[in-house]
Design a protein around this motif. Structure first.
Motif, PDB file in Angstrom:
ATOM      1  N   SER A 132       0.837  -1.198   0.000  1.00 14.49           N
ATOM      2  CA  SER A 132       0.000   0.000   0.000  1.00 14.49           C
ATOM      3  C   SER A 132       0.870   1.246   0.000  1.00 14.49           C
ATOM      4  CB  SER A 132      -0.921   0.013   1.229  1.00 14.49           C
ATOM      5  OG  SER A 132      -1.742  -1.133   1.262  1.00 14.49           O
ATOM      6  N   ALA A 133       0.316   2.349  -0.483  1.00 18.60           N
ATOM      7  CA  ALA A 133       1.062   3.608  -0.522  1.00 18.60           C
ATOM      8  C   ALA A 133       1.343   4.091   0.899  1.00 18.60           C
ATOM      9  CB  ALA A 133       0.271   4.657  -1.292  1.00 18.60           C
ATOM     10  N   ASN A 134       2.554   4.616   1.098  1.00 16.54           N
ATOM     11  CA  ASN A 134       2.927   5.207   2.380  1.00 16.54           C
ATOM     12  C   ASN A 134       3.891   6.364   2.113  1.00 16.54           C
ATOM     13  OD1 ASN A 134       5.616   4.024   2.126  1.00 16.54           O
ATOM     14  ND2 ASN A 134       4.678   2.084   2.780  1.00 16.54           N
ATOM     15  N   GLN A 135       4.613   6.805   3.130  1.00 16.94           N
ATOM     16  CA  GLN A 135       5.467   7.976   2.971  1.00 16.94           C
ATOM     17  C   GLN A 135       6.615   7.727   2.005  1.00 16.94           C
ATOM     18  OE1 GLN A 135       6.683   9.098   6.937  1.00 16.94           O
ATOM     19  NE2 GLN A 135       4.841  10.323   7.287  1.00 16.94           N
ATOM     20  N   ARG A 136       7.056   6.467   1.873  1.00 21.02           N
ATOM     21  CA  ARG A 136       8.184   6.185   0.977  1.00 21.02           C
ATOM     22  C   ARG A 136       7.778   5.403  -0.267  1.00 21.02           C
ATOM     23  NH1 ARG A 136      12.011   3.185   2.158  1.00 21.02           N
ATOM     24  NH2 ARG A 136      11.048   1.932   3.791  1.00 21.02           N
ATOM     25  N   MET A 138       5.119   4.812  -3.227  1.00 16.67           N
ATOM     26  CA  MET A 138       4.006   5.496  -3.874  1.00 16.67           C
ATOM     27  C   MET A 138       3.823   4.982  -5.298  1.00 16.67           C
ATOM     28  SD  MET A 138       5.916   9.160  -3.862  1.00 16.67           S
ATOM     29  CE  MET A 138       6.139   8.932  -2.101  1.00 16.67           C
ATOM     30  N   ASP A 154      13.864  -2.970   2.504  1.00 15.07           N
ATOM     31  CA  ASP A 154      13.113  -2.845   1.252  1.00 15.07           C
ATOM     32  C   ASP A 154      13.553  -3.872   0.210  1.00 15.07           C
ATOM     33  OD1 ASP A 154      11.559  -0.650   2.101  1.00 15.07           O
ATOM     34  OD2 ASP A 154      13.186   0.740   1.642  1.00 15.07           O
TER      35      ASP A 154
END
Length: 318
Positions: A132-136, A138, A154
């Motif tokens: 899911s999209a998060n701060q890092r 996208m 990652d």
């Protein structure tokens, strides 16, 4: 007449678009394809024929997909209906790049290339877990993924899933985080302490893979957990390695030059400062040391106690 209809057929199969009307006099039918401008049946191709109000495709090809208009008319009036033909093509998916190697802190970009129509939804997973999209992480578009300021955690397998009805196709790519030599982010200062006090020395380092940290006294003797002394090292949520050397009740015998050394496959980093404990001066005995000719040799004076005026060296007894 039905105002619109939708027919979905796999490529290479037979398809029919129906246009049925009632009227008197008996109406005539005429089919057109919407493609910028209307094209009548004779221009549609030899594989298509009209049987009354039914448009028959013997073996649909990708180019047959689109919107069609059936016009019905007689001497009294006219009407028209719209029909959409969706040609299902086999979906092929690939991710570029298939393998990406980056250093910590860089940005990873993956693009999911889809061949075939129609496409339902696109989802991304990392190591088979929904991403899911998060701060890092996208998604600039549904078919592109960007991971900023990559960390060691990652690294892994990224997958692009393309779904159509109950059918799903996926492709995968691998992200490799390259080795990064340790970098000390926090260190301890020189300390002057009275006996019986609690003392904590800390070193914080980053690196990839996660560095190990070892402690030394006077650059010679390894320091490990023992009664009254605790070495505690752990990995933080941000990927930093944090190591503490704690003395519950420091003694003059604990004084000296303390080193923390962080190391991994990519390199090492060191830091050293004195822990001065008030008390009688002493020197820890040294065994014989070995050095290579024409090489640099260094050794710290392994003394303790505080205060002191100066340190001097003598060779032999002179």
């Amino acid at each position: 007449m039905r105002r619109s209809s939708r027919v979905q057929v796999p490529v290479g199969q037979k398809a029919t678009l129906s246009c049925l009307a009632q009227g008197h006099p008996v109406p005539t039918y005429r089919w057109h394809k919407v493609a910028g401008e209307l094209r009548s049946l004779p221009e549609l191709g030899s594989s298509v024929r009209q049987e009354g109000g039914v448009l028959v495709f013997h073996k649909v090809v990708s180019a047959d997909g689109g919107t069609y208009i059936c016009e019905v008319s007689n001497s009294v009036g006219q009407d028209k209906v719209e029909a959409e033909l969706i040609v299902e093509e086999p979906i092929r998916v690939s991710i570029f790049p298939a393998e990406l190697q980056l250093d910590v802190g860089k940005t990873a970009n993956f693009n999911c290339s889809i061949h075939g129509t129609p496409v339902g939804s696109v989802t991304w997973k990392k190591d088979m877990r929904l991403l899911s999209a998060n701060q890092r992480a996208m998604f600039p578009t549904p078919t592109s993924l960007q991971v900023r300021q990559v960390k060691r955690q990652d690294s892994g397998i990224y997958q692009c899933f393309v779904n159509r009805d109950e059918f799903s196709v996926q492709a995968s790519a691998r992200l490799i985080i390259g080795d990064l030599a340790p970098k000390l982010k926090m260190t301890f200062p020189e300390k002057i302490i009275r006996p019986g006090s609690y003392v904590s020395l800390v070193c914080v380092t980053s690196g990839n893979p996660a560095p190990q940290i070892k402690w030394y006294l006077d650059g010679i003797w390894p320091v490990s957990t023992r009664p009254g002394t605790l070495v505690s090292t752990y990995l933080s949520s941000t990927g930093d390695v944090i190591s503490y050397l704690n003395f519950t009740s420091v003694d003059v015998s604990d004084s000296g030059l303390y080193h923390c050394e962080a190391f991994n496959e990519a390199g090492s980093a060191k830091h050293s400062k004195r822990l001065n404990v008030f008390g009688q001066l002493f020197i820890r005995p040294l065994n014989n040391l070995t050095a290579l000719a024409d090489s640099t040799f260094s050794v710290n004076c392994p003394f303790g106690g505080f205060p002191f005026d100066k340190i001097s060296w003598k060779r032999g007894m002179h």
